[in-house]
Design a protein around this motif. Structure first.
Motif, PDB file in Angstrom:
ATOM      1  N   ILE A  25     -28.701 -14.026-138.526  1.00 38.07           N
ATOM      2  CA  ILE A  25     -29.379 -14.768-137.458  1.00 38.07           C
ATOM      3  C   ILE A  25     -28.448 -15.850-136.901  1.00 38.07           C
ATOM      4  N   SER A  26     -27.868 -16.655-137.777  1.00 38.89           N
ATOM      5  CA  SER A  26     -26.982 -17.721-137.306  1.00 38.89           C
ATOM      6  C   SER A  26     -25.681 -17.153-136.739  1.00 38.89           C
ATOM      7  N   PHE A  86     -34.465 -12.600-147.419  1.00 36.25           N
ATOM      8  CA  PHE A  86     -34.602 -13.487-146.266  1.00 36.25           C
ATOM      9  C   PHE A  86     -33.462 -14.504-146.172  1.00 36.25           C
ATOM     10  N   PRO A  87     -33.072 -15.152-147.281  1.00 34.26           N
ATOM     11  CA  PRO A  87     -31.864 -15.977-147.195  1.00 34.26           C
ATOM     12  C   PRO A  87     -30.625 -15.165-146.823  1.00 34.26           C
ATOM     13  N   GLU A  88     -30.556 -13.909-147.288  1.00 40.46           N
ATOM     14  CA  GLU A  88     -29.409 -13.052-146.967  1.00 40.46           C
ATOM     15  C   GLU A  88     -29.358 -12.755-145.469  1.00 40.46           C
ATOM     16  N   GLY A 124     -36.809 -23.541-146.060  1.00 41.69           N
ATOM     17  CA  GLY A 124     -35.841 -22.454-146.125  1.00 41.69           C
ATOM     18  C   GLY A 124     -34.954 -22.408-144.888  1.00 41.69           C
ATOM     19  N   THR A 125     -35.414 -23.044-143.815  1.00 39.51           N
ATOM     20  CA  THR A 125     -34.628 -23.145-142.581  1.00 39.51           C
ATOM     21  C   THR A 125     -33.269 -23.775-142.854  1.00 39.51           C
ATOM     22  N   ALA A 154     -34.439  -9.697-132.988  1.00 35.97           N
ATOM     23  CA  ALA A 154     -35.099 -10.052-134.248  1.00 35.97           C
ATOM     24  C   ALA A 154     -34.303  -9.441-135.404  1.00 35.97           C
ATOM     25  N   VAL A 155     -34.029 -10.248-136.424  1.00 34.79           N
ATOM     26  CA  VAL A 155     -33.321  -9.766-137.613  1.00 34.79           C
ATOM     27  C   VAL A 155     -34.307  -9.778-138.774  1.00 34.79           C
ATOM     28  N   LEU A 156     -34.558  -8.608-139.353  1.00 37.61           N
ATOM     29  CA  LEU A 156     -35.587  -8.464-140.376  1.00 37.61           C
ATOM     30  C   LEU A 156     -35.030  -8.566-141.792  1.00 37.61           C
ATOM     31  N   GLY A 157     -35.926  -8.888-142.725  1.00 38.45           N
ATOM     32  CA  GLY A 157     -35.552  -8.985-144.128  1.00 38.45           C
ATOM     33  C   GLY A 157     -35.914  -7.743-144.919  1.00 38.45           C
ATOM     34  N   GLY A 158     -36.187  -6.652-144.241  1.00 40.34           N
ATOM     35  CA  GLY A 158     -36.512  -5.382-144.879  1.00 40.34           C
ATOM     36  C   GLY A 158     -36.275  -4.246-143.907  1.00 40.34           C
ATOM     37  N   GLY A 159     -36.550  -3.019-144.331  1.00 45.30           N
ATOM     38  CA  GLY A 159     -36.354  -1.859-143.479  1.00 45.30           C
ATOM     39  C   GLY A 159     -37.440  -1.711-142.430  1.00 45.30           C
TER      40      GLY A 159
END
Length: 208
Positions: A131-132, A124-126, A148-149, A82-87
């Motif tokens: 992820i990809s 999240f876009p960053e 956003g996908t 899992a790649v998160l958009g925050g700490g």
């Protein structure tokens, strides 16, 4: 693999099994946060066979498709990142706290943000490029026309990754983005074999 992508992260914070960073085959599974009633069936048909074949599933732990992808992997004791958009001190969404702890225990959680950094919209876009970037390809289960996908899909294409889209009923808003991707050149993922055969072909080319 991340060293080859544009704007590679300078640092990654990790909780869990960091050996998964070099695991293959891996595929990113993404999609809408508001899946249709067909979504679970699509994932059973396409994602479940990959998981049972020991593919690593990469996603973003968001509501909807992301969460379903991680849960399928965990339910078969397979690998997931899992790649998160925050700490790590500010898990988002909060209702996925139990899932976060499960992935830490049985898989790997990553973030390029320090543990005390709260998630904000532009994170999240960053994080989508990570992820990809971690997968051989990106599989889109469902996406609306302005989802956003599509940002992740653009990044996957820019990174030279394969992009797969699952078709569905033309009457559903959640499938319109996938149909557009297929019209634009994404590979139609009718079943897991479509992805597995591409992986085998690429491996054979590498070894020749």
């Amino acid at each position: 693999m991340l060293n080859t992508i544009k704007d590679a992260p300078l640092v990654l914070y990790a909780l869990g099994d960091i050996s998964l960073l070099s695991y293959a085959p891996a595929i990113s599974v993404i999609g809408t946060r508001n899946p249709s009633s067909e979504a679970a069936q699509k994932m059973e048909h396409v994602v479940k066979p990959l998981v049972k074949d020991q593919w690593l599933i990469v996603s973003g732990m968001a509501k909807g498709i992301d969460s379903l992808a991680h849960k399928i992997a965990l339910s078969y004791k397979s690998k997931t990142i899992a790649v998160l958009g925050g700490g790590f001190m500010h898990v988002y969404p909060k209702q996925n706290m139990a899932l976060f702890h499960q992935i830490v225990k049985h898989g790997l959680v990553l973030s390029e943000y320090a543990p005390d950094v709260r998630p904000v919209k532009y994170h999240f876009p960053e994080r989508n490029r990570i992820i990809s970037g971690l997968g051989f390809g990106t599989l889109v289960i469902e996406a609306t026309e302005k989802s956003g996908t599509l940002i992740t899909v653009d990044q996957a294409l820019d990174q030279g990754r394969e992009v797969y889209a699952v078709p569905g009923s033309p009457a559903l808003a959640q499938t319109k983005g996938c149909h557009q991707m297929i019209q634009d050149g994404a590979k139609l993922a009718h079943e897991a074999k479509d992805i597995q055969e591409d992986w085998i072909t690429i491996q054979n080319l590498i070894t020749e």
